[in-house]
Scaffold this motif. Structure first.
Motif, mmCIF file in Angstrom:
data_model
loop_
_atom_site.group_PDB
_atom_site.id
_atom_site.type_symbol
_atom_site.label_atom_id
_atom_site.label_comp_id
_atom_site.label_asym_id
_atom_site.label_seq_id
_atom_site.Cartn_x
_atom_site.Cartn_y
_atom_site.Cartn_z
ATOM 1 N N LEU A 112 0.836 -1.206 0.000
ATOM 2 C CA LEU A 112 0.000 0.000 0.000
ATOM 3 C C LEU A 112 0.871 1.255 0.000
ATOM 4 C CD1 LEU A 112 -2.822 -1.167 2.443
ATOM 5 C CD2 LEU A 112 -3.011 -0.790 -0.006
ATOM 6 N N THR A 113 1.744 1.336 -0.995
ATOM 7 C CA THR A 113 2.576 2.544 -1.127
ATOM 8 C C THR A 113 2.402 3.100 -2.534
ATOM 9 O OG1 THR A 113 4.429 1.228 -1.882
ATOM 10 C CG2 THR A 113 4.357 1.770 0.486
ATOM 11 N N LEU A 114 2.718 4.368 -2.669
ATOM 12 C CA LEU A 114 2.575 5.029 -3.968
ATOM 13 C C LEU A 114 3.494 4.370 -5.001
ATOM 14 C CD1 LEU A 114 1.224 7.429 -5.409
ATOM 15 C CD2 LEU A 114 3.187 8.810 -4.749
ATOM 16 N N GLU A 115 4.720 4.057 -4.559
ATOM 17 C CA GLU A 115 5.690 3.450 -5.481
ATOM 18 C C GLU A 115 5.168 2.133 -6.019
ATOM 19 O OE1 GLU A 115 6.445 4.456 -2.318
ATOM 20 O OE2 GLU A 115 7.106 6.389 -3.129
ATOM 21 N N HIS A 116 4.587 1.325 -5.133
ATOM 22 C CA HIS A 116 4.114 0.014 -5.562
ATOM 23 C C HIS A 116 2.959 0.156 -6.565
ATOM 24 C CE1 HIS A 116 3.521 -4.276 -5.319
ATOM 25 N NE2 HIS A 116 2.212 -4.039 -5.260
ATOM 26 N N ILE A 117 2.034 1.086 -6.264
ATOM 27 C CA ILE A 117 0.887 1.271 -7.164
ATOM 28 C C ILE A 117 1.377 1.760 -8.525
ATOM 29 C CG2 ILE A 117 -1.204 2.678 -7.555
ATOM 30 C CD1 ILE A 117 -1.780 0.673 -5.512
ATOM 31 N N LYS A 118 2.326 2.693 -8.482
ATOM 32 C CA LYS A 118 2.864 3.213 -9.753
ATOM 33 C C LYS A 118 3.523 2.098 -10.556
ATOM 34 C CE LYS A 118 4.044 8.061 -9.467
ATOM 35 N NZ LYS A 118 5.145 8.989 -9.413
ATOM 36 N N GLY B 17 -4.089 3.068 4.593
ATOM 37 C CA GLY B 17 -3.775 2.819 3.179
ATOM 38 C C GLY B 17 -4.917 3.225 2.286
ATOM 39 N N ALA B 18 -5.943 3.841 2.866
ATOM 40 C CA ALA B 18 -7.113 4.228 2.085
ATOM 41 C C ALA B 18 -6.733 5.215 0.973
ATOM 42 C CB ALA B 18 -8.165 4.834 3.009
ATOM 43 N N VAL B 19 -5.755 6.094 1.249
ATOM 44 C CA VAL B 19 -5.369 7.094 0.246
ATOM 45 C C VAL B 19 -4.804 6.402 -0.998
ATOM 46 C CG1 VAL B 19 -3.713 8.937 -0.235
ATOM 47 C CG2 VAL B 19 -4.997 8.957 1.896
ATOM 48 N N GLN C 161 -4.156 11.242 -12.529
ATOM 49 C CA GLN C 161 -2.892 11.894 -12.968
ATOM 50 C C GLN C 161 -1.702 11.233 -12.259
ATOM 51 O OE1 GLN C 161 -3.591 14.844 -14.896
ATOM 52 N NE2 GLN C 161 -5.688 14.098 -14.649
ATOM 53 N N LEU C 162 -1.780 9.940 -12.020
ATOM 54 C CA LEU C 162 -0.810 9.262 -11.139
ATOM 55 C C LEU C 162 0.649 9.515 -11.551
ATOM 56 C CD1 LEU C 162 -0.997 7.411 -8.662
ATOM 57 C CD2 LEU C 162 -0.654 5.481 -10.191
ATOM 58 N N ALA C 163 0.868 9.556 -12.849
ATOM 59 C CA ALA C 163 2.247 9.673 -13.329
ATOM 60 C C ALA C 163 2.908 10.958 -12.842
ATOM 61 C CB ALA C 163 2.249 9.624 -14.855
ATOM 62 N N THR C 164 2.074 11.996 -12.612
ATOM 63 C CA THR C 164 2.659 13.301 -12.249
ATOM 64 C C THR C 164 2.870 13.450 -10.736
ATOM 65 O OG1 THR C 164 0.486 14.295 -12.022
ATOM 66 C CG2 THR C 164 1.522 14.445 -14.210
ATOM 67 N N ILE C 165 2.437 12.430 -9.970
ATOM 68 C CA ILE C 165 2.538 12.569 -8.510
ATOM 69 C C ILE C 165 3.788 11.863 -8.001
ATOM 70 C CG2 ILE C 165 1.393 12.032 -6.306
ATOM 71 C CD1 ILE C 165 -1.215 11.970 -7.892
ATOM 72 N N ASP C 166 4.568 12.590 -7.211
ATOM 73 C CA ASP C 166 5.776 11.975 -6.660
ATOM 74 C C ASP C 166 5.589 11.540 -5.216
ATOM 75 O OD1 ASP C 166 7.171 12.264 -8.974
ATOM 76 O OD2 ASP C 166 7.683 14.356 -8.506
ATOM 77 N N SER C 167 4.714 12.223 -4.539
ATOM 78 C CA SER C 167 4.433 11.790 -3.157
ATOM 79 C C SER C 167 2.990 12.141 -2.818
ATOM 80 C CB SER C 167 5.389 12.469 -2.172
ATOM 81 O OG SER C 167 4.803 13.629 -1.673
ATOM 82 N N VAL C 168 2.435 11.380 -1.826
ATOM 83 C CA VAL C 168 1.032 11.595 -1.436
ATOM 84 C C VAL C 168 0.830 13.025 -0.942
ATOM 85 C CG1 VAL C 168 -0.759 10.881 0.213
ATOM 86 C CG2 VAL C 168 0.647 9.172 -0.920
#
Ligand SMILES: Cc1cc2nc3c(=O)[nH]c(=O)nc-3n(C[C@H](O)[C@H](O)[C@H](O)COP(=O)(O)OP(=O)(O)OC[C@H]3O[C@@H](n4cnc5c(N)ncnc54)[C@H](O)[C@@H]3O)c2cc1C
Length: 721
Positions: free
Chosen positions: A33-39, A74-76, A190-197
């Motif tokens: 449940l991390t941004l890196e993993h989802i990306k 991890g809801a975010v 816009q996931l590609a443009t996000i570097d951190s939550v």
């Protein structure tokens, strides 16, 4: 049984927490449940969704609901995933329902496992929170949901511990979370443009959500402001005020209000239309207690032989008894006098007050001169007067009330007392002891109707011992004159009985004084009990007009009026900074019959009626050394406690000096001291107060740790061997 249930729920709770912790570690959810993993997994996920759209939607929905229900942080990330996978529309729809459903499940789990335990452990301290949630819970929750800064999972769990209903929680959550969800789902697209939550919530966006979150509370404040404008709308507010506080009535409530106002350096005017000191000093507590004392002396003369004092004769000189009563009033008068209050810094005016506007009071002095004073706040402490029911024949016969009985110059030889409340009982017993033939008539089935039946029975027996004829379940129908004598006709079942009397005293209740001084013109509403309707801060519909004492209810007691006075004075003078809700949780009351009856907190009858679980511990005074020595060994101390605990829910004392003995329980309840603390306190021997300690001892014996004691016994046996 209940304890076992609570214990089981704690156990399940601990197992659930341990299980969740283990799963989190075992499935490495912290990494998944991390941004890196989802990306990193985005392309694979999109491929799977393209080939299996329905299955993906279903699995996603179930995972979201379960993760939320289990309060896994991890809801975010899951919400971002919805945006990237399903797009804005479907993503918002799915997350909105899944998050609300999951939140509801977490709420229900917390409610099932912890709500009972938390409420029963901290019930009293949680009272303000529970009341706040009942009143404004929707507003609070909506604000928390609208501002996505507060941890979502924590809100679900905490709300489960409050009394909020599940449907309300679900509805408010679904609506309140919508803006925040929309922001995160959109960010997911816009996931590609996000570097951190943290990038998602720009300061501008966060500010907007905060503004949105404060909207419900702002709306409430605005509605309150409109309501106040409406209530004050018809009146012209003065530009300046002569006074900070005007108090109407110089009885217990008014005197204490004025005292506090002057003590904190406010400009206070106290207006009294009749006698300083009000009912308590002039017609109530003081004369009745002086009468009770004379009656007790008369009784002691009669029983002197029982104490070894023989040939005692005594004659009641009623005129002298009444003179002493007036002397006592005179001795106490200086405490409540114009002089004393003037010295304390209060401006005292003698005259009739009428409230003309929410900020002005007209005072008409006895010589007919009037003047109008302006003030920021008004406290109404106008008291109550005896209630006289419209019984046919009453006007012709004449009657006494607690206002007029003190003018008697001859002892009534046949006195009928209507009413079985505290005033009726105290006066019936006193007049009987002084030599009147007293018949006391009560419509309901017991004297002192607010007390437990066994308490009433003891008082009834005592009154009967003193010669009072007590007629319960008797209704007064009419008064007739027969052969030159007055008779009251009373009905019991279908049977009518005539009681001949010389005087009849009405003690059937006291009506609040609510007319003749402006309440009607201002439209200040009354309650169903005819008292002035006030809120928890003792404010009327005009927030600057307060009411205290008998005119406000719910008690008709001098100390209750004085207690309310503090709240009215402080809320009036300093309410713009902080207001205090009046606290009635520990309000003692006593009836000064012989034996006296005193109670604080719940009676057994009340506990049953409102469904509060309780344990009873009782100590009878016929066991108490001092009571035996004094020949006053009648009565008991009865304490209600929380089952299995020493926490006091209520205490009733019947006996000599019960009113004084009660003080220990009042203090204990006020400061949360249990029976163990009373037991651990040294009480002087031999005093009546030891009864309080002994009742605590009874409780302790009943709760002795039997298994442990069995082991201790074995230990002693071993020591002897
Ligand atoms: C016989 C008897 C025995 C009692 N015994 C006890 C007891 O033992 N313990 C106990 O706690 N309580 C007892 N009480 C009750 C107690 O007397 C009252 O609860 C208490 O007096 C209430 O105080 P108060 O300030 O609300 O009103 P009050 O004492 O009634 O004072 C109100 C005052 O306001 C004045 N007033 C009203 N309208 C105006 C106006 N428009 N302008 C100017 N002045 C106005 C009145 O003249 C009055 O003086 C007893 C009462 C009675 C009758």
């Amino acid at each position: 049984m209940k304890r076992a249930r609570l214990g089981l729920r704690w156990l399940i709770f601990i197992l659930v927490v341990v299980g969740l912790f283990w799963s989190y570690q075992a499935f490495d959810l912290g990494r998944l449940l991390t941004l890196e993993h989802i990306k990193a997994s985005r392309d694979a996920l999109v491929d799977f969704y393209t080939t299996q759209p329905l299955l993906t939607v279903f699995v996603y929905f179930v995972i979201y609901v379960l993760a939320t229900a289990a309060s896994i942080p991890g809801a975010v990330i899951l919400t971002l995933a919805a945006g990237t996978l399903f797009g804005f529309g479907l993503g918002l729809l799915l997350v909105s329902f899944a998050s609300s459903l999951g939140a509801l499940l977490a709420f229900l789990v917390a409610r099932y496992l912890l709500h009972g335990a938390i409420q029963s452990r901290f019930g009293q301290s949680l009272k303000p929170i529970n009341e706040g949630i009942a009143r404004d819970g929707v507003l609070y929750l909506l604000t928390l949901r609208l501002v996505p800064l507060f941890p979502f999972w924590l809100i679900n769990l905490l709300m489960g511990l409050t009394p909020m209903s599940a449907t309300r929680f679900y509805g408010v959550s679904q609506i309140g979370m919508l803006p925040g969800t929309a922001v995160y789902v959109f960010a997911g697209t816009q996931l590609a443009t996000i570097d951190s939550v943290g990038d998602i919530l720009s300061p501008l966006l966060l500010g907007s959500l905060l503004l949105l979150g404060s909207f419900p509370i702002m709306a409430k404040l605005f509605v309150n402001y409109l309501a106040q404008r409406k209530v004050y709308g018809a009146w012209q507010k003065p530009k300046k005020f002569d006074r900070n506080l005007i108090v109407i009535g110089a009885g217990a409530g008014g005197l204490v209000t004025a005292y506090i106002g002057a003590a904190v350096k406010a400009r206070v005017t106290l207006i009294e239309g009749h006698k300083m000191g009000g009912d308590c000093l002039n017609y109530g507590c003081v004369p009745s207690k002086a009468l009770i004392r004379s009656a007790k002396v008369a009784k002691q003369l009669k029983i002197a032989k029982d104490f070894g004092v023989e040939d005692v004769t005594g004659q009641v000189n009623f005129k002298a008894v009444m003179q002493r009563i007036h002397d006592v009033i005179q001795l106490i008068e200086p405490h409540d006098s114009v002089q004393r209050y003037t010295d304390l810094g209060v401006e005292v005016m003698l005259g009739h007050a009428v409230i003309r506007t929410p900020w002005s009071v007209e005072v008409t002095s006895p010589d007919g001169q009037s003047q109008t004073l302006t003030t920021r706040n008004i406290v109404i402490a106008a008291g109550a007067k005896p209630f006289v029911p419209p019984i046919p024949g009453l006007k012709e016969s004449g009657y006494l009330t607690s206002d007029t009985i003190w003018n008697l110059t001859e002892l009534p030889s046949r006195l009928v007392v209507l009413g079985g409340g505290p005033i009726g009982c105290e006066l019936s017993q006193s007049f009987a002891r002084l030599g009147s033939q007293v018949t006391q008539v009560e419509m309901t089935s017991q004297l002192l109707g607010r007390e437990d039946p066994e308490v009433s029975e003891q008082v009834k027996a005592a009154l009967q011992r003193d010669g009072v004829v007590v007629l319960t379940e008797h209704k007064a129908l009419r008064i007739e004159r027969v052969a030159g004598e007055q008779q009251i006709i009373v009905q019991h079942g279908d049977v009518e009985t005539a009681i001949t009397f010389d005087h009849i005293l009405f003690a059937v209740g006291r009506s609040p004084r609510v007319t003749g001084y402006g309440l009607e013109a201002l439209g200040i509403p009354l309650t169903s009990k005819n008292t002035i309707d006030t809120n928890a801060y003792l404010q009327t519909i005009y927030p600057n007009i307060f009411a205290v004492g008998d005119v406000a209810g719910p008690f008709q007691l001098t100390h209750a009026a004085a207690h309310q006075a503090w709240y009215a004075a402080v809320n009036g003078l300093f309410g713009r900074f902080k207001r205090f809700k009046v606290d009635y949780s520990v309000m003692p009351a006593a009836t000064f019959t012989d034996p006296e009856v005193a109670r604080v907190g719940l009676s057994e009858t009340e506990a049953k009626a409102i469904g509060v679980p309780y344990e009873i511990t009782r100590y009878d005074l016929d066991d108490l050394d001092r009571a035996i020595a004094d020949g006053t060994a009648q009565g008991f101390v009865k304490v209600l406690t929380v089952p299995g605990k020493d926490k006091i829910l209520g205490a009733t004392i019947v006996g000599e000096h019960a009113g004084d003995l009660l003080a220990e329980f009042v203090l204990a309840m006020k400061y949360g001291l249990g029976l163990n603390k009373i037991l651990g306190t040294v009480h002087t021997y031999p005093t009546m107060s030891e009864a309080n300690k002994y009742v605590a001892g009874q409780w302790k014996r009943a709760h002795a740790p039997k298994r442990l004691l069995a082991w201790v016994e074995k230990y002693h046996r071993w020591q002897r061997s």
